[in-house]
Design an enzyme around this catalytic site. Structure first.
Site, PDB file in Angstrom:
ATOM      1  N   LYS A  13       0.833  -1.218   0.000  1.00 54.70           N
ATOM      2  CA  LYS A  13       0.000   0.000   0.000  1.00 54.70           C
ATOM      3  C   LYS A  13       0.865   1.265   0.000  1.00 54.70           C
ATOM      4  CE  LYS A  13      -1.965  -1.018   3.936  1.00 54.70           C
ATOM      5  NZ  LYS A  13      -1.247  -2.278   4.231  1.00 54.70           N
ATOM      6  N   ARG A  88      -8.830   1.207   9.401  1.00 56.14           N
ATOM      7  CA  ARG A  88      -8.378  -0.161   9.657  1.00 56.14           C
ATOM      8  C   ARG A  88      -9.410  -0.959  10.429  1.00 56.14           C
ATOM      9  NH1 ARG A  88      -2.456   0.556   9.358  1.00 56.14           N
ATOM     10  NH2 ARG A  88      -1.421  -1.462   9.334  1.00 56.14           N
ATOM     11  N   ARG A 127      11.412  -6.313   4.306  1.00 56.26           N
ATOM     12  CA  ARG A 127      11.223  -4.846   4.224  1.00 56.26           C
ATOM     13  C   ARG A 127      12.301  -4.142   5.040  1.00 56.26           C
ATOM     14  NH1 ARG A 127       5.436  -2.245   5.154  1.00 56.26           N
ATOM     15  NH2 ARG A 127       5.444  -3.527   7.045  1.00 56.26           N
ATOM     16  N   ARG A 160      11.827  -2.719  10.714  1.00 54.20           N
ATOM     17  CA  ARG A 160      10.875  -2.166  11.685  1.00 54.20           C
ATOM     18  C   ARG A 160      10.640  -3.166  12.816  1.00 54.20           C
ATOM     19  NH1 ARG A 160       5.794  -0.110   8.177  1.00 54.20           N
ATOM     20  NH2 ARG A 160       4.720  -1.119   9.893  1.00 54.20           N
ATOM     21  N   ARG A 171      -0.021  -9.481  13.333  1.00 59.47           N
ATOM     22  CA  ARG A 171      -0.544  -8.422  12.468  1.00 59.47           C
ATOM     23  C   ARG A 171      -1.467  -9.007  11.404  1.00 59.47           C
ATOM     24  NH1 ARG A 171       4.297  -5.109  10.390  1.00 59.47           N
ATOM     25  NH2 ARG A 171       2.731  -3.596   9.793  1.00 59.47           N
TER      26      ARG A 171
END
Ligand code: ADP
Ligand code: AMP
Length: 214
Positions: A13, A88, A127, A160, A171
């Site tokens: 996203k 969300r 990531r 992260r 998550r």
């Protein structure tokens, strides 16, 4: 043009929102980035948000909705914006829709970037994010020019906290329980568009542009 990006964490996203924002000169508003900036600056909001984020849970709606409603009232949003990571939950989407309706406005496109859970785990594990400018890379799929260094600002890239494997599973669970229902919410509003997020970054972007200009 008001756009909401939907999709699992790690679906791409933010990557796409950046490209859309650049093409159409509208702001990319990432609630995750806003919370991370608040944590970095040691604000009250950051202190409240940190524990939820580190555990892979959601920051409570009451801390999130007003933040976004204030942000989209700012001057740079008058020609539109892209929301990435908000709403969300159904209560967030309801509150946001009601606030827009009051101004006779609506979300034009809710773009769902579809990526199966198996790919998501690889995407989040690889990531790397820039703690300075927020740019995002992937060690294998979208590497920076120099390993571990941000192309934009030269900062050292980091994994992260919430991209660690033990948090990623939570998550994904939270996504399926609380966020996935937004797909039907926006379908009923007639705003939902779906793209196959397993394609290359450029192909996903081309699909999105075809939707926005179709
Ligand atoms: P989100 O904002 O949905 O959490 P990101 O945009 O940060 O997701 O993307 C998650 C990871 O996947 C990042 O490491 C990013 O570089 C990578 N990525 C994004 N789009 C693609 C793509 N189309 N193919 C492969 N990797 C991608
Ligand atoms: P993201 O950068 O979008 O992956 O978001 C990182 C984390 O910030 C999420 O896992 C949540 O803990 C928190 N967060 C971001 N946006 C929201 C939101 N709209 N509602 C609740 N929590 C959020």
């Amino acid at each position: 043009m008001k756009i909401v990006m939907l999709g699992a964490p790690g679906a791409g996203k933010g990557t796409q929102a950046d490209k859309i924002a650049e093409k159409y000169h509208i702001p990319h508003i990432s609630t995750g980035d806003i919370f991370r900036a608040n944590i970095k600056n040691g604000t009250e909001l950051g202190k409240k948000a940190k524990a939820y984020m580190d555990a892979g849970g959601l920051v409570p709606d009451e801390l999130t909705v007003d933040l976004v409603l204030d942000r989209v009232k700012q001057d740079d949003c008058k020609d539109g914006y892209i929301l990435d990571g908000f709403p969300r939950t159904i209560p967030q989407a309801e509150a946001f829709t009601a606030a827009l309706e009051k101004e006779n406005e609506n979300v034009d496109y809710a773009i769902d970037v579809e990526v199966p859970d198996e790919n998501i785990v690889k995407r989040m594990g690889g990531r790397r994010s820039c703690p300075n400018c927020g740019a995002t890379y992937h060690i294998e799929y979208i590497p920076p020019k120099q390993e571990g260094i941000c192309d934009n600002c030269g900062e050292t890239l980091v994994l992260r906290n919430d991209d660690k494997p033990e948090t990623v599973q939570n998550r994904l669970k939270v996504y399926h329980e609380s966020t996935q229902p937004l797909i039907d919410f926006y379908k009923e509003l007639g705003a939902l568009r779906t793209v196959d997020g397993t394609q290359s970054m450029q192909d996903v972007f081309d699909n999105i542009i075809a939707i926005l200009e179709g």
